[in-house]
Design an enzyme around this catalytic site. Structure first.
Site, PDB file in Angstrom:
ATOM      1  N   TYR A  32     -94.754  34.936   1.283  1.00  0.00           N
ATOM      2  CA  TYR A  32     -95.312  35.561   0.082  1.00  0.00           C
ATOM      3  C   TYR A  32     -96.038  34.575  -0.824  1.00  0.00           C
ATOM      4  CZ  TYR A  32     -93.370  40.165   0.913  1.00  0.00           C
ATOM      5  OH  TYR A  32     -93.134  41.409   1.426  1.00  0.00           O
ATOM      6  N   LYS A 232     -88.629  25.145 -13.049  1.00  0.00           N
ATOM      7  CA  LYS A 232     -88.679  26.365 -12.231  1.00  0.00           C
ATOM      8  C   LYS A 232     -87.373  27.156 -12.333  1.00  0.00           C
ATOM      9  CE  LYS A 232     -89.588  29.496  -9.331  1.00  0.00           C
ATOM     10  NZ  LYS A 232     -90.614  30.516  -9.578  1.00  0.00           N
ATOM     11  N   ARG A 239     -85.087  34.422 -17.651  1.00  0.00           N
ATOM     12  CA  ARG A 239     -85.362  35.864 -17.500  1.00  0.00           C
ATOM     13  C   ARG A 239     -84.085  36.602 -17.101  1.00  0.00           C
ATOM     14  NH1 ARG A 239     -89.564  39.243 -17.943  1.00  0.00           N
ATOM     15  NH2 ARG A 239     -89.934  40.846 -16.379  1.00  0.00           N
ATOM     16  N   CYS A 286     -85.927  35.954  -6.300  1.00  0.00           N
ATOM     17  CA  CYS A 286     -86.008  34.790  -7.189  1.00  0.00           C
ATOM     18  C   CYS A 286     -85.031  34.875  -8.342  1.00  0.00           C
ATOM     19  CB  CYS A 286     -87.429  34.672  -7.724  1.00  0.00           C
ATOM     20  SG  CYS A 286     -88.637  34.789  -6.402  1.00  0.00           S
TER      21      CYS A 286
HETATM   22  N1  SAJ Z   1     -86.105  43.634 -14.399  1.00  0.00           N
HETATM   23  C1  SAJ Z   1     -85.318  44.397 -15.247  1.00  0.00           C
HETATM   24  N2  SAJ Z   1     -85.656  44.463 -16.572  1.00  0.00           N
HETATM   25  C2  SAJ Z   1     -86.746  43.817 -17.070  1.00  0.00           C
HETATM   26  C3  SAJ Z   1     -87.536  43.015 -16.197  1.00  0.00           C
HETATM   27  C4  SAJ Z   1     -87.181  42.951 -14.863  1.00  0.00           C
HETATM   28  O1  SAJ Z   1     -84.328  45.006 -14.841  1.00  0.00           O
HETATM   29  O2  SAJ Z   1     -86.997  43.950 -18.280  1.00  0.00           O
HETATM   30  C5  SAJ Z   1     -85.734  43.543 -12.975  1.00  0.00           C
HETATM   31  C6  SAJ Z   1     -86.805  44.076 -12.030  1.00  0.00           C
HETATM   32  O3  SAJ Z   1     -86.700  45.466 -11.894  1.00  0.00           O
HETATM   33  C7  SAJ Z   1     -86.467  43.329 -10.745  1.00  0.00           C
HETATM   34  C8  SAJ Z   1     -85.978  41.982 -11.264  1.00  0.00           C
HETATM   35  O4  SAJ Z   1     -85.644  42.167 -12.625  1.00  0.00           O
HETATM   36  O5  SAJ Z   1     -85.415  43.969 -10.062  1.00  0.00           O
HETATM   37  C9  SAJ Z   1     -86.975  40.858 -11.147  1.00  0.00           C
HETATM   38  O6  SAJ Z   1     -88.278  41.311 -11.507  1.00  0.00           O
HETATM   39  P1  SAJ Z   1     -89.287  40.443 -12.360  1.00  0.00           P
HETATM   40  O7  SAJ Z   1     -90.534  41.234 -12.515  1.00  0.00           O
HETATM   41  O8  SAJ Z   1     -88.645  39.981 -13.609  1.00  0.00           O
HETATM   42  O9  SAJ Z   1     -89.504  39.127 -11.519  1.00  0.00           O
HETATM   43  P2  SAJ Z   1     -89.898  38.793  -9.982  1.00  0.00           P
HETATM   44  O10 SAJ Z   1     -88.638  38.511  -9.243  1.00  0.00           O
HETATM   45  O11 SAJ Z   1     -90.826  39.783  -9.408  1.00  0.00           O
HETATM   46  O12 SAJ Z   1     -90.721  37.428 -10.215  1.00  0.00           O
HETATM   47  C10 SAJ Z   1     -90.105  36.352 -10.926  1.00  0.00           C
HETATM   48  C11 SAJ Z   1     -91.094  35.856 -11.997  1.00  0.00           C
HETATM   49  N3  SAJ Z   1     -90.409  34.938 -12.903  1.00  0.00           N
HETATM   50  C12 SAJ Z   1     -90.423  35.120 -14.240  1.00  0.00           C
HETATM   51  O13 SAJ Z   1     -90.957  36.067 -14.765  1.00  0.00           O
HETATM   52  C13 SAJ Z   1     -89.747  34.081 -15.068  1.00  0.00           C
HETATM   53  C14 SAJ Z   1     -92.287  35.173 -11.323  1.00  0.00           C
HETATM   54  O14 SAJ Z   1     -93.161  34.621 -12.299  1.00  0.00           O
HETATM   55  C15 SAJ Z   1     -91.791  34.067 -10.374  1.00  0.00           C
HETATM   56  O15 SAJ Z   1     -92.863  33.424  -9.715  1.00  0.00           O
HETATM   57  C16 SAJ Z   1     -90.897  34.732  -9.335  1.00  0.00           C
HETATM   58  O16 SAJ Z   1     -89.774  35.317 -10.009  1.00  0.00           O
HETATM   59  C17 SAJ Z   1     -90.470  33.661  -8.351  1.00  0.00           C
HETATM   60  O17 SAJ Z   1     -90.987  33.663  -7.224  1.00  0.00           O
HETATM   61  O18 SAJ Z   1     -89.682  32.769  -8.715  1.00  0.00           O
END
Ligand code: SAJ
Length: 433
Positions: A32, A232, A239, A286
């Site tokens: 990815y 990282k 988050r 992640c």
């Molecule tokens: N989620 C919630 N509530 C929220 C935001 C997200 O429940 O308010 C959940 C989502 O539904 C999902 C999970 O969290 O199940 C993760 O989703 P996400 O959109 O927060 O993040 P990822 O896993 O798609 O991508 C993250 C990102 N990191 C951050 O935002 C700090 C991305 O920038 C990174 O590159 C990625 O992890 C990675 O590869 O590390």
């Protein structure tokens, strides 16, 4: 199999000699992160060889195709392949830059497994020439970049490796530059996001920075490798902790009998409050994983981060319990909306929605309907359970209970009238937005 780089091409000489113009990048791992990065680099004129252990992946990429779904990636890879700038190989070629983008999974003991990074380092070592630069992008525990240097040093006693804390130039450069792209927006964010580039020495950071500056529109911020590795893990832990706050609040709100979405919307009108959204748990490869790397490195200190992980994992258990209570309350069918780990993507791996649906299907399969616009059939785990994949309209006609697990855009046109007379459990607050 296309030939990797022509290894007879002169590679940039040792650090104290003026290097020849760089043009070759080997990207190890075509997943990815690796595949989109390889394609973007190729689109910016680099000669890129993507390396993967899977013959199928190598064949697909060499044919200009993709094996993963990501917005705009198909076009980018096809164009890069057609232009001859992107090839793929099972073998690591000799190159000016090596970028390691392989998985770093979590072990059963919730500790980081860096064995794929170590294997990549072993595969790079015989090829690496003085003047080259090795960059780790994989999410890694602190110290991994130095571990890569150590592996190369052991296999290549002819090379002088840079040493952390020393200003002495090495024959090659090593740096850590974490990927930060959001699934669903990878191609855009690869170019637009700021990057953190941590060198084993400052010279290493500036050497690696030259690669990123060639295609990144955001700022390229240089630091040392240990800080970059920690950054990282910090980003994703931050988050996770913030989502855990929202998830815990949603359980408290249930206890209090108040609407968590109203609470959050109104609390967020305070100028210094910005609560994230509760959901059925945290998924993806992640956010639900990386905080454990920090916990593993500092188990006594990382209490909040560990607890946040546990809170977010518990939210999936809690959500399933609530759906089971609804199943006990009515005799009819339950429609589960969404399996993906977050809205508008087709990735069902590490998804709380998927885990909840699978677990419910095991015992109540004949009463479960799944609506997932990104699936053409139910994933294999549902086989024999009796659960059915249906269109949204059918679910609305048939089901007595509607559970929103993922707020896909395809569900957002739902109106209160569509749900009249049904029991509704909206884990994402989609119907409030
Ligand atoms: N989620 C919630 N509530 C929220 C935001 C997200 O429940 O308010 C959940 C989502 O539904 C999902 C999970 O969290 O199940 C993760 O989703 P996400 O959109 O927060 O993040 P990822 O896993 O798609 O991508 C993250 C990102 N990191 C951050 O935002 C700090 C991305 O920038 C990174 O590159 C990625 O992890 C990675 O590869 O590390």
């Amino acid at each position: 199999m296309n030939a990797p780089f022509d290894t007879s091409t002169a590679i940039g000489p040792a650090a104290n000699v003026q290097p020849a113009p760089d043009h070759q990048v080997a990207v190890i791992g075509l997943g990815y992160i690796g595949l989109p990065t390889a394609a973007v680099l190729a689109s910016y004129g680099w000669d890129v060889c993507g390396v993967d252990v899977s013959e199928k992946v190598v064949e697909t990429v060499n044919a200009g195709g993709i094996h993963i779904e990501e917005k705009d990636l198909d076009r980018l890879v096809r164009e890069a392949s057609d232009s001859g700038k992107l090839t793929a190989s099972l073998e690591v070629p000799s190159a000016h830059f090596y970028m390691i983008a392989v998985p770093t999974p979590l072990t059963e003991e919730k500790t980081p497994d860096i064995s794929y990074v170590e294997s990549a380092a072993r595969a790079i070592a015989p090829q690496v020439q003085p003047g080259a630069c090795v960059i780790v992008e994989s999410t890694s525990p602190v110290g991994t970049t130095e571990r890569v240097a150590q592996i190369i040093a052991e296999l290549r006693p002819d090379l002088k490796l840079p040493v952390y804390g020393s200003q002495e130039p090495g024959d090659i450069a090593l740096a850590y530059c974490p990927e930060r792209v959001l699934p669903g927006k990878i191609v855009r964010e690869l170019v637009q996001n700021d990057r953190v580039i941590g060198g084993i020495t400052p010279a290493c950071a500036s050497r690696a920075g030259a690669l990123y500056k060639s295609f990144v529109e955001g700022d390229c911020l240089t630091t040392n490798c240990r800080i970059a590795e920690t950054v990282k893990l910090t980003e994703n832990s931050y988050r996770d902790v913030n989502i855990a706050f929202a998830n815990e609040l949603s359980v408290i709100a249930d206890d209090l009998g108040v609407d968590v979405w109203d609470v959050i919307a109104l609390a967020n009108r305070h100028p210094r409050v910005n609560i994230l959204q509760p959901g059925p748990g945290v998924g993806g490869h992640c956010i639900a994983v990386d905080p454990w790397f920090l916990v593993a490195s500092s188990p006594k200190a990382a209490n909040l981060i560990r607890t946040a992980r546990e809170v977010n994992d518990f939210k999936a258990v809690y959500t399933e319990r609530r759906v089971r209570a609804l199943l006990d309350a009515v005799p009819g069918k339950v429609a589960l909306l969404g399996l993906a780990f977050k809205p508008d993507i087709d990735d069902f791996r590490e998804s709380p929605a998927m885990e909840i649906a699978l677990s419910l299907a095991k015992t109540r399969g004949s009463r479960i309907m799944v609506v997932e616009p990104y699936a053409t059939e139910l994933p294999a785990g549902f086989a024999g359970s009796g659960a059915q994949l249906v269109e949204l309209d059918e679910a609305l006609q048939t089901a007595e209970v509607i559970v929103v697990l993922v707020d896909h855009t395809a569900f957002k046109h739902l109106l209160p009238a569509d749900l009249a007379g049904k029991l509704v459990f909206d884990t994402r607050g989609m119907l409030k937005k």
